[in-house]
Scaffold this active site. Structure first.
Site, PDB file in Angstrom:
ATOM      1  N   ASN A   1       0.877  -1.166   0.000  1.00  0.00           N
ATOM      2  CA  ASN A   1       0.000   0.000   0.000  1.00  0.00           C
ATOM      3  C   ASN A   1       0.918   1.221   0.000  1.00  0.00           C
ATOM      4  O   ASN A   1       1.496   1.575   1.023  1.00  0.00           O
ATOM      5  CB  ASN A   1      -0.874  -0.040   1.256  1.00  0.00           C
ATOM      6  CG  ASN A   1      -1.866   1.100   1.305  1.00  0.00           C
ATOM      7  OD1 ASN A   1      -1.816   2.018   0.468  1.00  0.00           O
ATOM      8  ND2 ASN A   1      -2.746   1.081   2.278  1.00  0.00           N
TER       9      ASN A   1
ATOM     10  N   ARG B   1      -2.488  -2.067  -3.580  1.00  0.00           N
ATOM     11  CA  ARG B   1      -3.731  -1.325  -3.356  1.00  0.00           C
ATOM     12  C   ARG B   1      -3.720  -0.107  -4.269  1.00  0.00           C
ATOM     13  O   ARG B   1      -2.765   0.671  -4.273  1.00  0.00           O
ATOM     14  CB  ARG B   1      -3.806  -0.882  -1.903  1.00  0.00           C
ATOM     15  CG  ARG B   1      -5.010  -0.005  -1.664  1.00  0.00           C
ATOM     16  CD  ARG B   1      -5.061   0.502  -0.253  1.00  0.00           C
ATOM     17  NE  ARG B   1      -6.307   1.208  -0.043  1.00  0.00           N
ATOM     18  CZ  ARG B   1      -6.410   2.322   0.665  1.00  0.00           C
ATOM     19  NH1 ARG B   1      -5.364   2.850   1.253  1.00  0.00           N
ATOM     20  NH2 ARG B   1      -7.583   2.906   0.795  1.00  0.00           N
TER      21      ARG B   1
ATOM     22  N   HIS C   1     -12.792   2.426  -0.023  1.00  0.00           N
ATOM     23  CA  HIS C   1     -12.774   1.401   1.035  1.00  0.00           C
ATOM     24  C   HIS C   1     -13.455   0.120   0.570  1.00  0.00           C
ATOM     25  O   HIS C   1     -13.887  -0.699   1.385  1.00  0.00           O
ATOM     26  CB  HIS C   1     -13.517   1.844   2.315  1.00  0.00           C
ATOM     27  CG  HIS C   1     -12.845   2.907   3.108  1.00  0.00           C
ATOM     28  ND1 HIS C   1     -13.533   3.768   3.930  1.00  0.00           N
ATOM     29  CD2 HIS C   1     -11.550   3.259   3.237  1.00  0.00           C
ATOM     30  CE1 HIS C   1     -12.692   4.602   4.517  1.00  0.00           C
ATOM     31  NE2 HIS C   1     -11.466   4.312   4.105  1.00  0.00           N
TER      32      HIS C   1
ATOM     33  N   ARG D   1     -12.148  14.925   7.674  1.00  0.00           N
ATOM     34  CA  ARG D   1     -13.007  15.334   6.547  1.00  0.00           C
ATOM     35  C   ARG D   1     -14.422  15.642   7.000  1.00  0.00           C
ATOM     36  O   ARG D   1     -14.937  14.991   7.910  1.00  0.00           O
ATOM     37  CB  ARG D   1     -13.073  14.214   5.493  1.00  0.00           C
ATOM     38  CG  ARG D   1     -11.754  13.879   4.872  1.00  0.00           C
ATOM     39  CD  ARG D   1     -11.938  12.899   3.704  1.00  0.00           C
ATOM     40  NE  ARG D   1     -10.683  12.294   3.347  1.00  0.00           N
ATOM     41  CZ  ARG D   1     -10.438  10.975   3.340  1.00  0.00           C
ATOM     42  NH1 ARG D   1     -11.407  10.118   3.632  1.00  0.00           N
ATOM     43  NH2 ARG D   1      -9.257  10.519   3.016  1.00  0.00           N
TER      44      ARG D   1
ATOM     45  N   GLU E   1      -7.744  -5.677   5.027  1.00  0.00           N
ATOM     46  CA  GLU E   1      -7.644  -5.344   3.606  1.00  0.00           C
ATOM     47  C   GLU E   1      -6.472  -6.064   2.945  1.00  0.00           C
ATOM     48  O   GLU E   1      -6.546  -6.434   1.784  1.00  0.00           O
ATOM     49  CB  GLU E   1      -7.508  -3.821   3.452  1.00  0.00           C
ATOM     50  CG  GLU E   1      -8.814  -3.121   3.792  1.00  0.00           C
ATOM     51  CD  GLU E   1      -8.662  -1.632   4.067  1.00  0.00           C
ATOM     52  OE1 GLU E   1      -8.212  -1.292   5.178  1.00  0.00           O
ATOM     53  OE2 GLU E   1      -8.985  -0.836   3.193  1.00  0.00           O
TER      54      GLU E   1
END
Ligand code: ADP
Length: 396
Positions: free
Chosen positions: A10, A91, A180, A239, A382
């Site tokens: 990643n 990823r 996601h 956010r 993940e």
């Protein structure tokens, strides 16, 4: 069975997270993080067999960082060849409309990922960099790109489409792509397996620093809270989540802010951080417990938004069978899970206090026996999902 592993990478703008995963057992043989690439104070942490190796020195670029990771595997283990490495899984955040599943990396795929940079300007350049250096350094194994958006490529059009002028939306590829997806797919599938049902109507709440909700019917996502970018939807660490887009016009007109400033404000200086000064839920919760009014309000806004999405998704699916919490906040914040469920009893959502308080490392049910909706905590993984998708793709 002989062991096989996938090196999962990643790659971020100044970091590389990696894990060497056995896709069959789910075991991580090694994991690590290269940090502050390109800065004066680079650092690397590599863990193997429970032993942590750290080093601090400047790391010029992503190639330099990954080269050092491969050397470390030689020096302290695990030996990549002996581990049975069959693929490198990468990823990639934005796969646009092109990638509805993982893809074996070739030049056409890297070109596509590059073309998608305007839709994923914060992530795709770094993801691409990771792929390019890893292909150079490990040319003898196949590389697979696993896209965060792929699980949501099959959203029904009424859920993926913004009510925006059609010509403009088409010309600039504007739709809800979600993000996601790898986590939502892993978690929703885990729930189906755990409950041994393939027809579930599920809501999955991935609550980390970034946060998103999805509605999943059977094996397919039918709605998700993130949009063109990961800004839309839930309240996150930094956010805003959902906000009237006219706030941007207003700030432009009355505060003279330009696009870059508003982008920074909405993505990095808002959410929990904007409301309280802290993006970490543990800190916000601690402050709220001391009576800090800003923290109390922030938790209220966070939880209110979650309840709103759960209700909306139950309506979209015509019911709800399972509600699952995952990621840093979802897996660890006992109080939040109870607060979210409060007031949703009318939907059949109940959380059992004792079950909710149990700290388990694996998936567990936190609703009482016989409750209409099964409420669960499922740790996301993940890396394992990327490893599994990589080998599945190579086998087909
Ligand atoms: P990312 O989105 O960066 O992958 P994670 O899924 O690891 O992040 O989630 C990180 C967040 O999880 C932290 O910012 C913190 O707010 C939250 N978190 C971690 N542990 C706890 C805890 N025990 N209680 C509440 N929140 C926690």
């Amino acid at each position: 069975m002989t062991h096989r592993t996938v090196l999962v990478i990643n790659s971020g703008s100044s970091s590389i997270k990696y894990q060497l995963v056995d896709p069959d057992t789910g075991d991580a043989l090694a994991s690590g993080l290269v940090e502050r690439i390109g800065e004066e104070s680079g650092a690397l942490t590599h863990t193997h067999n429970g032993e942590r190796h750290t080093e601090a020195h400047p790391i010029a670029d992503h190639g330099d960082g990954l080269r050092r990771v491969i050397e470390l595997c030689d020096e302290v283990g695990p030996d990549l060849q002996e581990s049975g490495i069959v693929a490198v899984g990468h990823r990639v955040v934005q796969g646009g409309s092109h990638f509805s599943r993982a893809a074996i990396v070739d030049d056409a795929v890297t070109d596509r990922i590059r073309e998608l940079i305007p839709l994923g300007p914060l992530h795709n350049p770094a993801n691409l960099k990771g792929i390019l250096v890893a292909r150079d350094l490990l040319p003898d194994v196949p590389h697979v790109a696993v896209f965060d958006t792929a699980f949501f490529q099959g959203l029904p059009p009424e859920s993926a489409t913004y009510a925006l002028n059609r010509e403009v939306a088409e010309k600039y590829s504007i739709r809800r792509y979600g993000a996601h997806g790898t986590s939502h797919q892993f978690v929703s599938r885990s729930v189906s397996e755990l409950l041994q049902r393939e027809d579930l109507k599920q809501v999955v709440l991935h609550l980390g620093n970034g946060a998103s909700a999805s509605a999943v019917v059977g094996a397919h996502a039918v709605d998700t809270s993130m949009g063109l970018t990961p800004l839309e939807g839930l309240v996150m660490g930094t956010r805003t989540g959902d906000i009237d887009p006219a706030v941007a016009f207003h700030l432009c007109r009355v505060a003279g802010m330009d696009v870059a400033e508003i982008d920074d404000l909405f993505n990095k200086r808002s959410g929990l951080k904007g409301l309280t000064g802290h993006n970490d839920m543990r800190v916000v919760r601690g402050l709220a417990e001391e009576g800090d009014e800003r923290a109390i309000l922030a938790l209220g806004v966070y939880t209110h938004r979650l309840r709103k999405y759960i209700g909306a998704y139950a309506a979209v699916m015509g019911g709800i069978d399972a509600l699952t919490f995952t990621a840093g906040v979802g897996e660890n914040n006992v109080e939040l899970r109870a607060e979210v469920a409060e007031g949703l009893e009318f939907l059949g959502i109940h959380v059992d206090g004792d079950r909710n308080a149990v700290r388990a490392s694996g998936p567990h049910v936190i609703s009482p026996d016989g409750a209409p909706v099964t409420v669960l905590v499922v740790p996301t993984n993940e890396e394992l999902e990327i490893a599994r998708q990589s080998v599945a793709l190579l086998e087909n």
